[in-house]
Motif scaffolding. Structure first.
Motif, PDB file in Angstrom:
ATOM      1  N   THR A 169       0.828  -1.200   0.000  1.00 15.08           N
ATOM      2  CA  THR A 169       0.000   0.000   0.000  1.00 15.08           C
ATOM      3  C   THR A 169       0.864   1.252   0.000  1.00 15.08           C
ATOM      4  O   THR A 169       0.539   2.249  -0.653  1.00 15.08           O
ATOM      5  N   GLU A 170       1.979   1.202   0.712  1.00 12.77           N
ATOM      6  CA  GLU A 170       2.878   2.364   0.733  1.00 12.77           C
ATOM      7  C   GLU A 170       3.391   2.689  -0.665  1.00 12.77           C
ATOM      8  O   GLU A 170       3.431   3.865  -1.056  1.00 12.77           O
ATOM      9  N   SER A 172       1.881   1.914  -3.475  1.00 11.32           N
ATOM     10  CA  SER A 172       0.754   2.440  -4.256  1.00 11.32           C
ATOM     11  C   SER A 172       0.502   3.907  -3.925  1.00 11.32           C
ATOM     12  O   SER A 172       0.160   4.707  -4.802  1.00 11.32           O
ATOM     13  N   ALA A 173       0.679   4.275  -2.657  1.00 11.26           N
ATOM     14  CA  ALA A 173       0.535   5.681  -2.275  1.00 11.26           C
ATOM     15  C   ALA A 173       1.634   6.520  -2.918  1.00 11.26           C
ATOM     16  O   ALA A 173       1.381   7.655  -3.366  1.00 11.26           O
ATOM     17  N   ARG A 174       2.848   5.991  -2.989  1.00  8.74           N
ATOM     18  CA  ARG A 174       3.931   6.718  -3.664  1.00  8.74           C
ATOM     19  C   ARG A 174       3.646   6.843  -5.160  1.00  8.74           C
ATOM     20  O   ARG A 174       3.957   7.865  -5.776  1.00  8.74           O
ATOM     21  N   MET A 176       0.698   7.154  -6.377  1.00  8.92           N
ATOM     22  CA  MET A 176      -0.271   8.249  -6.439  1.00  8.92           C
ATOM     23  C   MET A 176       0.422   9.598  -6.434  1.00  8.92           C
ATOM     24  O   MET A 176       0.018  10.520  -7.148  1.00  8.92           O
ATOM     25  N   ASP A 177       1.483   9.704  -5.658  1.00  4.30           N
ATOM     26  CA  ASP A 177       2.166  10.997  -5.612  1.00  4.30           C
ATOM     27  C   ASP A 177       2.910  11.279  -6.911  1.00  4.30           C
ATOM     28  O   ASP A 177       3.031  12.439  -7.327  1.00  4.30           O
ATOM     29  N   ARG A 180       0.297  12.613  -9.138  1.00  5.61           N
ATOM     30  CA  ARG A 180       0.090  14.034  -8.827  1.00  5.61           C
ATOM     31  C   ARG A 180       1.156  14.894  -9.495  1.00  5.61           C
ATOM     32  O   ARG A 180       0.849  15.918 -10.144  1.00  5.61           O
ATOM     33  N   GLY A 200      -6.039   5.824   0.814  1.00  3.29           N
ATOM     34  CA  GLY A 200      -6.107   7.264   0.999  1.00  3.29           C
ATOM     35  C   GLY A 200      -5.515   7.711   2.316  1.00  3.29           C
ATOM     36  O   GLY A 200      -4.829   8.752   2.393  1.00  3.29           O
ATOM     37  N   TYR A 203      -1.769   7.587   2.025  1.00 10.47           N
ATOM     38  CA  TYR A 203      -1.273   8.736   1.262  1.00 10.47           C
ATOM     39  C   TYR A 203      -1.272   9.988   2.129  1.00 10.47           C
ATOM     40  O   TYR A 203      -0.301  10.768   2.122  1.00 10.47           O
ATOM     41  N   LEU A 211      -2.299  16.996  -0.111  1.00 10.43           N
ATOM     42  CA  LEU A 211      -3.679  16.542  -0.191  1.00 10.43           C
ATOM     43  C   LEU A 211      -4.614  17.724   0.018  1.00 10.43           C
ATOM     44  O   LEU A 211      -4.472  18.495   0.962  1.00 10.43           O
TER      45      LEU A 211
END
Length: 393
Positions: A169-170, A172-174, A176-177, A180, A200, A203, A211
């Protein structure tokens, strides 16, 4: 190690037909077509030489003033496609709000159209219906299920051992960034359902200053352990199933399956046992039945249609014509909501329904039953998604 910003190349979404049940965008935004792109991200952020592809899509807002920027969406899973959610979000946002966002979907690493996509077994063979009953009665039944799980896990390890340690998950959050940054946004907004709420939250923990707005629907407890959480979810689904049976009993004049929960439960168990001995259409057994009726655990709006199919099977041994048990119009859906007012509303389900969806009774004509099931299954997916599409959190 700092990553060089990529320029996304957006273009038509070729070779990606709409998913079954996908919700169309409102008429006011049909002139804003779906666009697709791919973003390269590090497989390992600590050693970023090797990259993988993250598949993206978007529907751009047409507002020129008072824009709210990028809204990333994730339906949960883990492992569900965020790209399949975009049209539903655009359709569900209040009028005037959708035009202020660029709604961005993405398939998380290893999922869907992202590259590589993790596929551990041949799904046509592994999930061929009817599957073994997922509720074991004997030790032999249990051993069959354990062997299937072991086979799946071993296949994943053999094929994807090099990637599995990075499926976090970490990371996947990276990813996402990096989305962005590639969008050229200083901050993003995020809408997540179920597991998407955990993504979410992670993130927001890693990048709190990046965010803008955060909407979390059906929140996962971040303190939980996933295996234990799944068991807790099974208990919650069982409670919802009992609520469904009680509701049927209260409406016995309509469905005639019994006036008490015990009587309706007996009818349910008898149906399940029959499907174990004689799968409907040769493909719908107890596990497929459970797949269908799990939908009722997410939202009671669909209960009248599920109860009607249940009653038709038990009372008449009847195979429904395509669409007979489905809400056919907005008025009927509204009537269903009014009928169910006051009952608890569940989370919006994401599509894990596949094409095995209605407990069809056995037909004498082999050709007829083979053709009816997929069509009716597809119709149920489409209608259910329309009824239960997310409405902006």
């Amino acid at each position: 190690m700092a990553q060089e910003r990529q320029e996304l190349v957006w273009g038509p979404c070729e070779g990606a037909p709409p998913a079954a049940g996908a919700v169309s965008a409102p008429a006011g935004r049909v002139d804003n077509p779906m666009e697709c792109a791919t973003l390269r991200v590090p497989l390992d952020y600590a050693n970023p030489q090797q990259t993988i592809g993250i598949a993206l899509n978007r529907i751009r807002g047409k507002a020129t003033n008072d824009r709210l920027g990028a809204l990333l969406v994730n339906p949960g899973g883990p492992g569900a496609s965020g790209r399949d959610l975009v049209k539903g979000v655009v359709a569900g946002l209040p009028e005037g709000l959708a035009d202020r966002f660029d709604v961005i979907g993405f398939d998380p690493r290893g999922v869907g159209a992202s590259e590589p996509a993790l596929r551990c077994v041949d799904p046509k063979e592994y999930y061929e219906a009817p599957r073994p009953d997922q509720v074991p009665v004997t030790r032999r039944d249990e051993s069959v299920l354990i062997a299937r799980a072991r086979r799946y896990a071993q296949a994943c390890g053999e094929r994807w051992g090099w990637m599995l340690p990075h499926m976090t998950t970490e990371n996947s959050a990276r990813d996402m960034d990096m989305i962005r940054e590639a969008l050229g946004e200083s901050k993003i907004s995020f809408l997540g359902y179920s597991y998407g709420t955990y993504l979410g939250a992670v993130y927001a923990t890693l990048f709190p200053d990046r965010l803008k707005r955060l909407v979390l629907d059906s929140v996962v407890d971040p303190r939980g352990i996933w295996y234990r959480s799944n068991l807790d979810q099974s208990i919650a689904f069982q409670d919802r199933h009992r609520d469904f049976l009680k509701w049927i009993a209260r409406h016995n004049p309509v469905y005639r399956l019994g006036a008490t929960e015990r009587a309706v439960s007996f009818a349910w168990d008898a149906m399940r046992d029959r499907l174990g001995d004689r799968p409907a259409g040769g493909v719908v057994g107890p596990s497929e039945l459970d797949d269908v009726y799990t939908l009722g655990g997410y939202s009671d709006v669909i209960w009248p249609q599920l109860a009607k199919a249940f009653s038709a099977y038990v009372k008449k041994g009847e195979t429904a014509p395509p669409g007979q048990h489905l809400p056919q119009a907005r008025g009927e859906r509204r009537q269903g909501r009014e009928q169910l007012r006051g009952l608890p509303r569940g989370a919006v389900p994401r599509r894990r329904l596949a094409a095995r969806l209605v407990p069809l009774a056995d037909r004498h004509d082999q050709g007829e039953r083979q053709g009816a099931l997929p069509h009716l299954a597809q119709r149920l997916v489409q209608r259910a998604v329309r009824v239960l599409a997310p409405a902006g959190g």
